[in-house]
Design a protein around this motif. Structure first.
Motif, PDB file in Angstrom:
ATOM      1  N   CYS A   1       0.800  -1.352   0.138  1.00 12.50           N
ATOM      2  CA  CYS A   1      -0.085  -0.107  -0.059  1.00 12.50           C
ATOM      3  C   CYS A   1       0.772   1.200  -0.024  1.00 12.50           C
ATOM      4  CB  CYS A   1      -0.949  -0.074   1.277  1.00 12.50           C
ATOM      5  SG  CYS A   1      -1.975   1.474   1.303  1.00 12.50           S
TER       6      CYS A   1
ATOM      7  N   TRP B   1       0.489   5.746  -0.361  1.00 16.00           N
ATOM      8  CA  TRP B   1      -0.570   6.822  -0.032  1.00 16.00           C
ATOM      9  C   TRP B   1       0.111   8.074   0.625  1.00 16.00           C
ATOM     10  CZ3 TRP B   1       0.886   3.512   3.750  1.00 16.00           C
ATOM     11  CH2 TRP B   1       0.998   3.902   5.132  1.00 16.00           C
TER      12      TRP B   1
ATOM     13  N   ASP C   1      -2.313  11.075   7.896  1.00 19.16           N
ATOM     14  CA  ASP C   1      -3.108   9.857   7.472  1.00 19.16           C
ATOM     15  C   ASP C   1      -2.077   8.711   7.711  1.00 19.16           C
ATOM     16  OD1 ASP C   1      -5.030   7.868   7.085  1.00 19.16           O
ATOM     17  OD2 ASP C   1      -4.990   8.404   4.696  1.00 19.16           O
TER      18      ASP C   1
ATOM     19  N   HIS D   1      -3.567   4.561   6.981  1.00 20.93           N
ATOM     20  CA  HIS D   1      -4.246   4.485   5.628  1.00 20.93           C
ATOM     21  C   HIS D   1      -4.005   3.029   5.315  1.00 20.93           C
ATOM     22  CE1 HIS D   1      -6.241   5.491   1.979  1.00 20.93           C
ATOM     23  NE2 HIS D   1      -5.253   4.446   1.398  1.00 20.93           N
TER      24      HIS D   1
ATOM     25  N   LYS E   1      -6.604  -0.278   5.549  1.00 12.32           N
ATOM     26  CA  LYS E   1      -7.560  -0.594   4.731  1.00 12.32           C
ATOM     27  C   LYS E   1      -7.154  -1.613   3.637  1.00 12.32           C
ATOM     28  CE  LYS E   1      -9.357   4.239   4.570  1.00 12.32           C
ATOM     29  NZ  LYS E   1      -9.566   5.447   3.537  1.00 12.32           N
TER      30      LYS E   1
ATOM     31  N   SER F   1     -16.791  -3.080   7.058  1.00 14.16           N
ATOM     32  CA  SER F   1     -15.532  -2.361   6.405  1.00 14.16           C
ATOM     33  C   SER F   1     -14.750  -1.577   7.451  1.00 14.16           C
ATOM     34  CB  SER F   1     -16.374  -1.430   5.462  1.00 14.16           C
ATOM     35  OG  SER F   1     -15.240  -0.715   5.071  1.00 14.16           O
TER      36      SER F   1
ATOM     37  N   GLU G   1     -13.054   0.955   6.635  1.00 19.37           N
ATOM     38  CA  GLU G   1     -13.050   2.470   6.164  1.00 19.37           C
ATOM     39  C   GLU G   1     -13.687   3.167   7.433  1.00 19.37           C
ATOM     40  OE1 GLU G   1     -14.048   3.025   2.431  1.00 19.37           O
ATOM     41  OE2 GLU G   1     -12.458   1.587   1.486  1.00 19.37           O
ATOM     42  N   ARG G   2     -14.848   2.559   8.124  1.00 18.44           N
ATOM     43  CA  ARG G   2     -15.399   3.393   9.122  1.00 18.44           C
ATOM     44  C   ARG G   2     -14.590   3.799  10.357  1.00 18.44           C
ATOM     45  NH1 ARG G   2     -20.511   0.158  11.173  1.00 18.44           N
ATOM     46  NH2 ARG G   2     -20.358   1.971  12.633  1.00 18.44           N
ATOM     47  N   TYR G   3     -13.605   3.060  10.471  1.00 12.24           N
ATOM     48  CA  TYR G   3     -12.695   3.327  11.574  1.00 12.24           C
ATOM     49  C   TYR G   3     -11.354   4.280  11.302  1.00 12.24           C
ATOM     50  CZ  TYR G   3     -16.149   0.371  13.417  1.00 12.24           C
ATOM     51  OH  TYR G   3     -17.632  -0.316  13.625  1.00 12.24           O
ATOM     52  N   VAL G   4     -10.935   3.889  10.104  1.00  9.54           N
ATOM     53  CA  VAL G   4      -9.703   4.321   9.363  1.00  9.54           C
ATOM     54  C   VAL G   4      -9.822   5.597   8.598  1.00  9.54           C
ATOM     55  CG1 VAL G   4      -7.597   3.894   8.395  1.00  9.54           C
ATOM     56  CG2 VAL G   4      -8.622   2.126   9.611  1.00  9.54           C
ATOM     57  N   LYS G   5      -9.675   6.814   9.513  1.00  8.68           N
ATOM     58  CA  LYS G   5      -9.971   8.161   8.468  1.00  8.68           C
ATOM     59  C   LYS G   5      -8.771   8.876   8.907  1.00  8.68           C
ATOM     60  CE  LYS G   5     -15.035   7.827   9.041  1.00  8.68           C
ATOM     61  NZ  LYS G   5     -16.179   8.558   9.580  1.00  8.68           N
TER      62      LYS G   5
END
Length: 516
Positions: free
Chosen positions: A417, A419, A466, A469, A472, A487, A489-493
């Motif tokens: 990954c 980012w 971030d 990230h 995810k 998911s 993504e609800r918790y990793v922002k």
């Protein structure tokens, strides 16, 4: 003896008779070789060389608002000033030279330009921004356009009206801008190309003066003396260096960043002295007041951005105790370490003549500026694992934490990954600027300018942090307090914070100006 109204003289030269189109004899003196030569091309070349180290940072400004621009117009626009000069001569508008002298001057100018451009191109071997070839520096299109504009300036701008010069240099400037927007050249290529084009035309006309002497001159300069007091209107290219250093405290009010970097002893971005390159011009209604504008690029290096890349697998072990197999590789890389700013402003200009050669200038400008982002990228590689998210209290606030479940033998598929780890973005901002300058008339319709500019902008900076990230991609199965969720993504922002800050910049520099 003072010349009468029918006698036209170059300063410091001896008059020779010429025949006008009406058959009347008048006098037009030949310039001594080299007396008409100016150094107006050198500031452009120096600016181009100075910008080579900033080319990728400045290019990103283009990416923000004209990423997909493409037009072939620059292939034709580069010849427009030369076609205009030739057309005026064909129409019978008398300029500086006869056809023969003009042809030799123009041919010599382009021969010198071709020699200089190609010699540097295939020595520097600079790769174009689009990656197509390695002959980017300097820009041949821009050199062609500015050589043509200087020919128009010498033939008609100096002898008949300054608007010929303004029109020619505007077409040349448009050519250089389009080469950058078309992604065919770096900004440094076009500045150097402009300087080489101007220098080539100066040398071409000097060579013609050596060959022809007093033959083939039709019309002298509108003014033979270097006078700034009565002609304060100008167009210039200028370079400067920012005075003083500044800091942008991106941790201010951002508890997440403060917690992660409290042991690194960093508070914000430490900015270096600025490098400024600009093009500026003004038209004066009278000797004291004028209107004009400035286009400027300022680049400041972030000296301590590497301090924000010191996060490592060791620090993440506080959150993820079972890193072995889950995070095999973790790297932070600085992608952009300059705050590059492009601004366009306009307003009032003021002039106070002290002598016929020296004057003081000032201005009050308002404009708009655009800023390039500062960016650190991250890459994580490992094997997917099961993750469990939960809330925990931290200093009176609830924060989400994550735990890696299972052992090494529970590893899933490999993930890789990349980012944006940390990004600092500045929004569009209004600017206000002023400054003082000392102007010294160098030769006929040319001047040196030393300036001290002060500019202030107040903008909103957005800091996007971030660090997690990659979860995810790294999550195989996700639970929240032991209960399955759909998911991660609800918790990793990302953590997003705003910082409003004013930045003042004082720039000391010099310029070479065409006056009219």
């Amino acid at each position: 003896m003072r010349p009468d109204s029918s006698t036209l003289l170059y300063a410091g030269t001896k008059a020779a008779p010429l025949r006008t189109s009406e058959g009347n004899e008048k006098h037009c003196a030949a310039p001594s070789p080299g007396t008409d030569f100016t150094f107006s091309g050198f500031p452009w070349i120096i600016a181009g060389a100075a910008l080579r180290g900033q080319r990728t940072n400045i290019r990103s400004l283009r990416q923000k608002f004209q990423y997909n621009f493409h037009s072939p117009a620059d292939n034709y626009l580069q010849y427009s000033p030369l076609l205009l000069t030739t057309g005026l001569k064909a129409a019978g508008v008398e300029g500086r030279s006869t056809w023969g002298r003009y042809a030799v001057s123009a041919a010599a100018s382009y021969a010198v330009m071709a020699l200089l451009v190609n010699s540097i191109k295939y020595t520097a071997r600079e790769q174009r921004p689009d990656g197509s070839t390695r002959n980017s520096f300097p820009s041949g299109h821009t050199a062609t356009a500015f050589a043509a504009a200087t020919i128009l300036h010498k033939e008609y701008g100096l002898t008949r009206s300054p608007w010929y010069s303004i029109g020619g240099y505007m077409m040349a400037t448009a050519t250089g801008c389009m080469r950058v927007l078309n992604n065919r050249h770096w900004v440094s290529d076009t500045f150097a190309g402009a300087g080489i084009g101007i220098l080539s035309a100066e040398l071409g006309y000097t060579l013609a003066d050596l060959i022809f002497r007093q033959h083939g001159l039709r019309r002298p300069d509108r003014t033979a003396e270097p006078v700034s007091s009565s002609r304060p209107s100008f167009f210039s290219i200028q370079t400067g260096v920012g005075l003083g250093k500044q800091q942008l405290d991106i941790l201010l009010g951002n508890e997440v960043l403060q917690d992660d970097y409290e042991e690194e002893n960093v508070r914000g971005l430490k900015l270096s002295h600025a490098l400024s390159v600009s093009s500026e011009g003004a038209y004066f209604i009278n000797r004291h007041i004028g209107v004009g504008g400035r286009l400027r690029v300022v680049s400041r290096a972030v000296k301590n951005l590497d301090d924000f890349t010191k996060q490592s697998l060791y620090e993440f072990s506080k959150t993820f105790p079972d890193l072995d197999g889950f995070m095999d590789e973790y790297a932070l890389t600085v992608q952009s370490n300059h705050l590059a700013e492009f601004s366009l402003s306009g307003g009032l200009y003021f002039n106070l003549p002290l002598t016929s050669r020296i004057s003081l200038g000032s201005k009050l400008l308002f404009g708009r500026s655009y800023m390039r982002d500062v960016d650190i990228d991250a890459r994580v590689r490992g094997h997917q694992r099961d993750l469990d998210f939960s809330y925990e209290a931290d200093k009176g606030k609830r924060r989400i934490t994550c735990e890696v479940l299972g052992q090494r033998e529970d590893n899933g598929d490999v993930y890789d990954c990349s980012w944006d780890y940390l990004t600092v973005m500045g929004n569009k901002a209004f600017t206000i600027g002023t400054g003082l300058s000392v102007n010294f008339s160098y030769k006929s319709l040319t001047a040196w300018r030393i300036f001290l500019d002060y500019d202030y902008s107040y903008r909103n900076y957005t800091i996007v942090y971030d660090p997690m990230h990659f979860l995810k991609a790294a999550a195989r199965n996700v639970t929240f307090n032991g209960s399955p969720v759909s998911s991660v993504e609800r918790y990793v922002k990302p953590n997003v914070a705003s910082l409003k800050r004013g930045l003042a910049q004082t720039v000391l520099g010099a310029a070479f100006s065409i006056t009219f």
